[in-house]
Scaffold this active site. Sequence first.
Site, PDB file in Angstrom:
ATOM      1  N   ASP A  24      14.450  -2.113  -0.537  1.00 12.95           N
ATOM      2  CA  ASP A  24      13.950  -0.636  -0.030  1.00 12.95           C
ATOM      3  C   ASP A  24      14.437  -0.186   1.126  1.00 12.95           C
ATOM      4  O   ASP A  24      15.318  -0.634   1.813  1.00 12.95           O
ATOM      5  CB  ASP A  24      12.415  -1.022   0.073  1.00 12.95           C
ATOM      6  CG  ASP A  24      12.180  -2.222   0.632  1.00 12.95           C
ATOM      7  OD1 ASP A  24      12.741  -2.730   1.446  1.00 12.95           O
ATOM      8  OD2 ASP A  24      10.930  -2.700   0.373  1.00 12.95           O
ATOM      9  N   ASN A  36      -1.155  -7.110   2.292  1.00  5.65           N
ATOM     10  CA  ASN A  36      -1.796  -6.391   1.079  1.00  5.65           C
ATOM     11  C   ASN A  36      -1.152  -6.784  -0.065  1.00  5.65           C
ATOM     12  O   ASN A  36      -1.453  -6.347  -1.312  1.00  5.65           O
ATOM     13  CB  ASN A  36      -1.749  -4.842   1.090  1.00  5.65           C
ATOM     14  CG  ASN A  36      -0.421  -4.422   1.187  1.00  5.65           C
ATOM     15  OD1 ASN A  36       0.811  -5.186   0.979  1.00  5.65           O
ATOM     16  ND2 ASN A  36      -0.266  -3.134   1.188  1.00  5.65           N
ATOM     17  N   HIS A  71       1.839  -6.721  -1.317  1.00  9.23           N
ATOM     18  CA  HIS A  71       3.076  -5.994  -1.915  1.00  9.23           C
ATOM     19  C   HIS A  71       4.294  -6.774  -1.906  1.00  9.23           C
ATOM     20  O   HIS A  71       4.689  -7.643  -0.981  1.00  9.23           O
ATOM     21  CB  HIS A  71       3.243  -4.500  -1.153  1.00  9.23           C
ATOM     22  CG  HIS A  71       3.748  -4.677   0.262  1.00  9.23           C
ATOM     23  ND1 HIS A  71       3.557  -3.577   1.026  1.00  9.23           N
ATOM     24  CD2 HIS A  71       4.779  -5.633   0.893  1.00  9.23           C
ATOM     25  CE1 HIS A  71       4.352  -3.760   2.422  1.00  9.23           C
ATOM     26  NE2 HIS A  71       4.968  -5.124   2.134  1.00  9.23           N
ATOM     27  N   GLU A 130       3.308  -1.316  -3.787  1.00  8.85           N
ATOM     28  CA  GLU A 130       1.790  -1.504  -3.268  1.00  8.85           C
ATOM     29  C   GLU A 130       0.806  -1.809  -4.216  1.00  8.85           C
ATOM     30  O   GLU A 130       1.026  -1.639  -5.477  1.00  8.85           O
ATOM     31  CB  GLU A 130       1.466   0.021  -2.256  1.00  8.85           C
ATOM     32  CG  GLU A 130       2.638   0.364  -1.361  1.00  8.85           C
ATOM     33  CD  GLU A 130       2.662  -0.509   0.028  1.00  8.85           C
ATOM     34  OE1 GLU A 130       2.353  -1.692  -0.225  1.00  8.85           O
ATOM     35  OE2 GLU A 130       2.917  -0.119   0.830  1.00  8.85           O
TER      36      GLU A 130
END
Length: 253
Positions: free
Chosen positions: A74, A145, A147, A152
């Site tokens: 990413d 979280n 991810h 996400e």
Amino acid sequence: MPATLTPQVFPSAEDASAALANEIGNLVRIRASENRSVVLGLATGSTPIRLYSELAQLHRMGLSFANVITFNLDEYLGLERSHAESYWQFMHFRLFDHIDIPPENIHIPDGTIADEDLAPYCAGYETAICEAGGIDLQVLGIGHNGHIGFNEPGSPPDVTTHVTSLNEITIRDAARAFGGAEFVPTRAITMGVRTILDARRVVLMAFGTSKAQIVSEALTSEVTADLPATYLHNHQDATFYLDAEAASMLSQG
Ligand code: F6R
């Protein structure tokens, strides 16, 4: 019950990183002896820093990365390569400047692509992965979280490289590095869950007590878009490399 995603727990992050570096080193050596390349999927963040210093050390001890092709997971949208927090900078500072990988073998999503060009750019990133022969080994971290990459919570499983909006926990976690949440980009280009699951082997690394809760949830939960790391239950050869702290909330036995 979720499938066979079994963690490997190491005494320390150093031990886990050295084990993965050695696995990568062996793969690179075997492929070089066969005159073949190795395709690595790479992550940024604090977790793989030790892995990259171990790989640089293997290079200093004589391992060549001339047959290695890399694809990063990413990149933030809107950042120039020269930005201190760009993943381009991170990867060069932490790894690429210290090994002999040919620059043309390095692929990191370009955060400066204009909106109207993003769809073909993302499709082209996938094509480049395919043309390289697919990813042999994908290195992942995990967000607080859940991810993976910047997929996400809520991310569907069948998506390839795409543009995504960053979740508030992701922005909060990046705020310190950017000098405040208001300076963190709100969008990124990321490999999709599909891209990650298509890798032949996936190793997710997680270190430290702050990851213990999400690691425990990821390993015990059913596969759910709410916790994207659970998609790894659907992979034939995925594993978690944990230090003792990140493994501290796993039930024994
Ligand atoms: C980084 C990435 C992210 C990180 C994750 C964990 O390229 O895709 O998914 O792996 O946010 O980050 P750290 O390692 O900083 O805790």
